[in-house]
Design a protein around this motif. Sequence first.
Motif, mmCIF file in Angstrom:
data_model
loop_
_atom_site.group_PDB
_atom_site.id
_atom_site.type_symbol
_atom_site.label_atom_id
_atom_site.label_comp_id
_atom_site.label_asym_id
_atom_site.label_seq_id
_atom_site.Cartn_x
_atom_site.Cartn_y
_atom_site.Cartn_z
ATOM 1 N N SER A 17 -6.451 -2.587 1.630
ATOM 2 C CA SER A 17 -6.506 -3.050 0.249
ATOM 3 C C SER A 17 -6.176 -4.533 0.184
ATOM 4 O O SER A 17 -5.382 -5.042 0.975
ATOM 5 C CB SER A 17 -5.499 -2.283 -0.618
ATOM 6 O OG SER A 17 -5.686 -0.885 -0.525
ATOM 7 N N THR B 116 0.849 -1.190 0.000
ATOM 8 C CA THR B 116 0.000 0.000 0.000
ATOM 9 C C THR B 116 0.887 1.243 0.000
ATOM 10 O O THR B 116 2.090 1.162 0.303
ATOM 11 C CB THR B 116 -0.911 0.051 1.235
ATOM 12 O OG1 THR B 116 -0.128 0.378 2.394
ATOM 13 C CG2 THR B 116 -1.647 -1.269 1.453
ATOM 14 N N TYR C 81 -10.442 0.695 -6.911
ATOM 15 C CA TYR C 81 -9.621 1.907 -6.795
ATOM 16 C C TYR C 81 -8.805 2.072 -8.074
ATOM 17 O O TYR C 81 -7.940 1.246 -8.384
ATOM 18 C CB TYR C 81 -8.693 1.815 -5.587
ATOM 19 C CG TYR C 81 -7.770 3.008 -5.428
ATOM 20 C CD1 TYR C 81 -8.188 4.146 -4.736
ATOM 21 C CD2 TYR C 81 -6.494 3.009 -5.977
ATOM 22 C CE1 TYR C 81 -7.356 5.241 -4.593
ATOM 23 C CE2 TYR C 81 -5.653 4.097 -5.842
ATOM 24 C CZ TYR C 81 -6.088 5.216 -5.152
ATOM 25 O OH TYR C 81 -5.261 6.310 -5.020
ATOM 26 N N CYS D 132 -6.242 -1.086 -7.344
ATOM 27 C CA CYS D 132 -6.428 -2.249 -6.470
ATOM 28 C C CYS D 132 -7.895 -2.359 -6.069
ATOM 29 O O CYS D 132 -8.742 -1.587 -6.531
ATOM 30 C CB CYS D 132 -5.545 -2.122 -5.216
ATOM 31 S SG CYS D 132 -5.969 -0.708 -4.167
ATOM 32 N N LYS E 139 -10.169 -2.009 -2.765
ATOM 33 C CA LYS E 139 -10.160 -1.506 -1.392
ATOM 34 C C LYS E 139 -11.374 -2.020 -0.630
ATOM 35 O O LYS E 139 -12.481 -2.122 -1.175
ATOM 36 C CB LYS E 139 -10.150 0.028 -1.380
ATOM 37 C CG LYS E 139 -8.785 0.630 -1.715
ATOM 38 C CD LYS E 139 -8.801 2.139 -1.534
ATOM 39 C CE LYS E 139 -7.414 2.730 -1.711
ATOM 40 N NZ LYS E 139 -6.544 2.464 -0.554
#
Length: 424
Positions: free
Chosen positions: A211, A17, A108, A86, A88
């Motif tokens: 995430s 992240t 995301y 990604c 989330k």
Amino acid sequence: MTHFNTQLLDYVSCSPTPFHAVANAVPWLLDAGYQRLNESDDWVLSPGGKYFVTRRDSSLIAFKHGAKPMLETGIRILGAHTDSPCLKVKSQPDVARQSYHQVGVEVYGGVLLAPWFDRDLSIAGQVSVLNQDKAVEQHLIDLKRPVATIPSLAIHLDRNANNDRSINAQEQMLPILWQAGGKGETFRTWLLSHLASQGVVVSEVLDFDLSFYDAQAGASLGVANEFLACARLDNLLSCFVTLQSLLASAEDVTNLVVLNDHEEVGSRSTAGAAGNFLTGVLDRLLPDTQERHRVETQSMMMSVDNAHGVHPNFVNKHDGNHGPKLNDGPVLKFDANQSYASQSVMASRVRVLARNAEVPLQDYVTRADMRCGSTIGPITATLTGIETLDIGVPTFAMHSIRELAGAKDPEMLFRLLTAFLNDY
């Protein structure tokens, strides 16, 4: 695998992240003698000093206050972004269906969804909790092992899956986290248990920024190990190379690296390039407004973000004269509509710089019937008035859960960026 690429893949694999990308960069800066600053404090900056500051724990600026006057040298800036597309976790994520406990997710950024199916997924990010003293505090978590998956639907139940497939992110992208079996456990109570297992005793999980990510670590591949495969090469490869270039640069000129969060969703946040993080640091570095404007006219920035390598199976997706190849060097990125900030004058100077550094360069311009993506480059150039060039290494599968780069390109980019900071 060179030592440089081993370090690169270790950094990217350990940074699932933006919070981790920043946290993992901080020890390098501290070890190199950089002093940590806090935005809420008064700053006393001295020529020859080395400093860094973070915002929201997901964006970072590091700079060397050069011994030479900035009115003579300007500031050399490198920029990249810490976020990647990604899935989330939603704020109220619990979904129980057919005895399986699933987690609601938001998409995301521009995620290539299909590769997320049938992967071993883990979870990482920042959790805000109420501690035993009833104070709010934040903790970084990274499970580092597979805990979830999004199974594909068998082809027997979807005979057109290979011909005409669409993916509904709301209905079909929910990871399975455990088989419920009547336990009644929620995602928040599970988080509490995980924190307790790590020795963090809290009374309540308040909120989180978490995430899912592919638990498979980065690796070299190809018969001659000519490729690097890893999640989040866009754009943690650039974060790693820009920071290494700063650490390797000389002390006489003022050099700065800015790593912004939220580029993949438009940069419109306090931590994004459209916020005032960089301009605020420049204000404090050059508090006299007239002097700052004079310095900015002599300053230069490279916005470092990956480029699209020409895919051998999809050659017609590229302009015939602008198809960058992996392992053939960094790519100058141009767009007449200003989605990239590159202009011919700075580009020509960088070509000479690359020639002197013996680094080959490639060009990327999208097809005239297609639109390209964008970077922090045009946004930063607009806010600061600093001449900016967009550059990056060519990659395949951009925005997939696992991307591919050439093994030679990161070090060539490092040599060019270090030369830019030292010699431009």
